[in-house]
Design a protein around this motif. Structure first.
Motif, PDB file in Angstrom:
ATOM      1  N   ALA A 135       7.167   0.481  -2.701  1.00  0.00           N
ATOM      2  CA  ALA A 135       7.317  -0.106  -4.023  1.00  0.00           C
ATOM      3  C   ALA A 135       8.720   0.090  -4.584  1.00  0.00           C
ATOM      4  N   ARG A 136       9.319   1.251  -4.298  1.00  0.00           N
ATOM      5  CA  ARG A 136      10.651   1.531  -4.826  1.00  0.00           C
ATOM      6  C   ARG A 136      11.343   2.567  -3.960  1.00  0.00           C
ATOM      7  N   SER A 161      14.988   4.721  -4.299  1.00  0.00           N
ATOM      8  CA  SER A 161      16.132   5.018  -5.151  1.00  0.00           C
ATOM      9  C   SER A 161      16.923   6.137  -4.484  1.00  0.00           C
ATOM     10  N   GLU A 168      19.102   1.068  -5.365  1.00  0.00           N
ATOM     11  CA  GLU A 168      17.684   1.017  -5.684  1.00  0.00           C
ATOM     12  C   GLU A 168      17.134  -0.333  -5.257  1.00  0.00           C
ATOM     13  N   ARG A 169      15.965  -0.320  -4.646  1.00  0.00           N
ATOM     14  CA  ARG A 169      15.333  -1.545  -4.153  1.00  0.00           C
ATOM     15  C   ARG A 169      13.852  -1.289  -4.010  1.00  0.00           C
ATOM     16  N   GLY A 170      13.075  -2.337  -3.792  1.00  0.00           N
ATOM     17  CA  GLY A 170      11.639  -2.148  -3.608  1.00  0.00           C
ATOM     18  C   GLY A 170      10.968  -3.413  -3.130  1.00  0.00           C
ATOM     19  N   GLY A 171       9.654  -3.331  -2.935  1.00  0.00           N
ATOM     20  CA  GLY A 171       8.860  -4.481  -2.554  1.00  0.00           C
ATOM     21  C   GLY A 171       8.790  -4.746  -1.062  1.00  0.00           C
ATOM     22  N   GLY A 173      11.396   7.566  -2.026  1.00  0.00           N
ATOM     23  CA  GLY A 173      10.725   6.277  -1.978  1.00  0.00           C
ATOM     24  C   GLY A 173       9.294   6.428  -2.462  1.00  0.00           C
ATOM     25  N   ASP A 180       3.074   2.849  -1.866  1.00  0.00           N
ATOM     26  CA  ASP A 180       1.852   2.531  -2.608  1.00  0.00           C
ATOM     27  C   ASP A 180       0.784   1.967  -1.678  1.00  0.00           C
ATOM     28  N   THR A 203      -0.764   6.729  -4.215  1.00  0.00           N
ATOM     29  CA  THR A 203       0.690   6.535  -4.198  1.00  0.00           C
ATOM     30  C   THR A 203       1.348   7.851  -3.814  1.00  0.00           C
ATOM     31  N   GLU A 257       5.181   9.783  -3.513  1.00  0.00           N
ATOM     32  CA  GLU A 257       6.637   9.780  -3.688  1.00  0.00           C
ATOM     33  C   GLU A 257       7.198  10.659  -2.581  1.00  0.00           C
TER      34      GLU A 257
END
Length: 161
Positions: free
Chosen positions: A63-64, A66, A84-87, A130, A133, A138, A140
């Motif tokens: 999902a993310r 950073s 930062e990126r995600g998806g 990161g 999910d 979820t 981290e």
């Protein structure tokens, strides 16, 4: 009239008995390399290659992500850039490679390269986390990796600590 109710009750019981999900194990994220993609007068585009190892039988979403990039300057970590990126889709039971671009201000990068010319290599540190999910859970996942880049080297799969 009782027949649909009994059928529904039996279906719910069978489904719930077979749908008990095993506990999810925590995935890992590692930095597999750093590459130089594009250089302009004001900035340099780097690509960070991450590998998400998902030990679970179900896919997930990254999902993310950073992270911060630092270079070693006289024994101290000096900030270079933030990304930062995600998806990203993460496959089940295996590794998923993800490439994330980050743009670095050339003034900061030149400081690192000049230090590298004196030392023979530039030491970069990528530190971040990161969020993976699974819809029902979820995680981290932190990561921290040091990479040594030699000036003139286009892609770094170089020494990694």
């Amino acid at each position: 009239m009782w027949r649909p109710t009994v059928t529904l009750l039996v279906a719910v019981l069978l489904c719930s008995a077979g749908c008990v999900a095993p506990a999810l194990r925590e995935p890992t994220i590692t930095l597999s390399g750093v590459g130089i993609e594009n250089v302009t007068p004001g900035s340099t585009d780097l690509s960070l290659r991450l590998v998400v190892d998902n030990p679970n039988p179900v896919g997930a979403t990254l999902a993310r992500v950073s992270f911060d990039v630092y270079f070693l300057d006289d024994g101290e970590w000096a900030f270079l850039a933030h990304g930062e990126r995600g998806g990203f889709a993460v496959r089940a039971n295996g590794e998923t490679a993800v490439t994330i671009p980050v743009t670095v201000d050339n003034l900061r990068l030149v400081q690192g390269i000049l230090r590298g010319l004196a030392d023979g290599e530039v030491t970069l540190r990528v530190s971040g986390s990161g969020v993976v999910d699974y819809s029902v859970a979820t995680f981290e996942v932190p990561f921290d990796r040091t990479v040594e880049v030699r000036p003139g080297q286009a892609t770094t799969a170089a020494k990694m600590k």
